[in-house]
Design a protein around this motif. Sequence first.
Motif, short mmCIF file in Angstrom:
data_model
loop_
_atom_site.label_atom_id
_atom_site.label_comp_id
_atom_site.label_asym_id
_atom_site.label_seq_id
_atom_site.Cartn_x
_atom_site.Cartn_y
_atom_site.Cartn_z
N PHE A 50 0.74 -3.17 -0.04
CA PHE A 50 0.59 -1.74 -0.29
C PHE A 50 0.31 -1.48 -1.77
O PHE A 50 -0.62 -0.77 -2.13
CB PHE A 50 1.86 -1.01 0.16
CG PHE A 50 1.90 0.44 -0.20
CD1 PHE A 50 1.16 1.36 0.53
CD2 PHE A 50 2.66 0.88 -1.27
CE1 PHE A 50 1.19 2.70 0.21
CE2 PHE A 50 2.71 2.21 -1.61
CZ PHE A 50 1.97 3.13 -0.87
N ILE A 51 1.12 -2.06 -2.64
CA ILE A 51 0.95 -1.86 -4.07
C ILE A 51 -0.39 -2.41 -4.55
O ILE A 51 -1.12 -1.75 -5.31
CB ILE A 51 2.11 -2.53 -4.85
CG1 ILE A 51 3.43 -1.84 -4.53
CG2 ILE A 51 1.86 -2.53 -6.34
CD1 ILE A 51 3.50 -0.39 -4.95
N LEU A 52 -0.75 -3.61 -4.12
CA LEU A 52 -2.01 -4.21 -4.56
C LEU A 52 -3.22 -3.40 -4.11
O LEU A 52 -4.17 -3.22 -4.87
CB LEU A 52 -2.11 -5.65 -4.05
CG LEU A 52 -1.20 -6.66 -4.73
CD1 LEU A 52 -1.33 -8.02 -4.04
CD2 LEU A 52 -1.53 -6.79 -6.20
N LEU A 53 -3.18 -2.92 -2.87
CA LEU A 53 -4.32 -2.15 -2.38
C LEU A 53 -4.49 -0.84 -3.15
O LEU A 53 -5.60 -0.47 -3.53
CB LEU A 53 -4.16 -1.87 -0.89
CG LEU A 53 -4.37 -3.06 0.03
CD1 LEU A 53 -4.04 -2.68 1.46
CD2 LEU A 53 -5.78 -3.57 -0.06
N PHE A 54 -3.41 -0.14 -3.40
CA PHE A 54 -3.53 1.13 -4.11
C PHE A 54 -3.89 0.93 -5.57
O PHE A 54 -4.68 1.70 -6.13
CB PHE A 54 -2.25 1.95 -3.96
CG PHE A 54 -2.24 2.74 -2.70
CD1 PHE A 54 -2.83 3.99 -2.64
CD2 PHE A 54 -1.68 2.22 -1.55
CE1 PHE A 54 -2.85 4.71 -1.47
CE2 PHE A 54 -1.69 2.93 -0.37
CZ PHE A 54 -2.28 4.18 -0.33
N GLU A 55 -3.33 -0.08 -6.22
CA GLU A 55 -3.67 -0.34 -7.62
C GLU A 55 -5.12 -0.80 -7.75
O GLU A 55 -5.82 -0.40 -8.68
CB GLU A 55 -2.73 -1.37 -8.23
CG GLU A 55 -1.35 -0.84 -8.50
CD GLU A 55 -1.34 0.28 -9.53
OE1 GLU A 55 -2.07 0.19 -10.53
OE2 GLU A 55 -0.59 1.25 -9.32
N ALA A 56 -5.57 -1.65 -6.85
CA ALA A 56 -6.95 -2.13 -6.90
C ALA A 56 -7.92 -0.97 -6.70
O ALA A 56 -8.96 -0.89 -7.37
CB ALA A 56 -7.18 -3.21 -5.85
N ASP A 57 -7.60 -0.06 -5.79
CA ASP A 57 -8.46 1.10 -5.56
C ASP A 57 -8.49 1.99 -6.80
O ASP A 57 -9.55 2.49 -7.18
CB ASP A 57 -7.95 1.89 -4.36
CG ASP A 57 -8.92 2.98 -3.95
OD1 ASP A 57 -10.12 2.68 -3.82
OD2 ASP A 57 -8.46 4.13 -3.78
N TYR A 58 -7.36 2.17 -7.46
CA TYR A 58 -7.31 2.99 -8.67
C TYR A 58 -8.15 2.36 -9.79
O TYR A 58 -8.94 3.03 -10.45
CB TYR A 58 -5.86 3.15 -9.14
CG TYR A 58 -5.75 3.78 -10.50
CD1 TYR A 58 -5.97 5.14 -10.67
CD2 TYR A 58 -5.46 3.01 -11.61
CE1 TYR A 58 -5.88 5.73 -11.92
CE2 TYR A 58 -5.37 3.58 -12.86
CZ TYR A 58 -5.58 4.94 -13.02
OH TYR A 58 -5.50 5.49 -14.25
#
Length: 127
Positions: free
Chosen positions: A105-113
């Motif tokens: 969850f954290i990796l996906l949202f940070e990568a998208d940001y």
Amino acid sequence: MAHGHKLEIFRGLLKFKSNTQKIWGVLIFLSIITAIEVVLGIVKPRALTHSYFIGMKLLNWIFIILTLVKAYYIAWDFMHLRDEKSSLRRAIVWTPIFLVAYLLFILLFEADYVYNVYKDGFIQWNF
């Protein structure tokens, strides 16, 4: 206290006569999963690399799921979790599952940001 380990896999669907046969059966199962991962990594089917689910390619989801299946099965059979009490099994198995889900969850949202900052912001791609 010495007691025999269960000589079955897949919740009793396959039963073996000795520990050696069981080890070979588990080795074959894990080898099949690894072969599927290798073939998918080499071939990279277009349907899986151009389809997205929750911001990530389907092929990546397949790799994550197959890797978790292998890790779970190694712990279940080779670390003899099946022979432990259910509370210890839950503590050992569910804790990493929740942590991996949280990490994804954290990796996906940070990568998208980060991607959107580079795409729409003042910083340009320089690589």
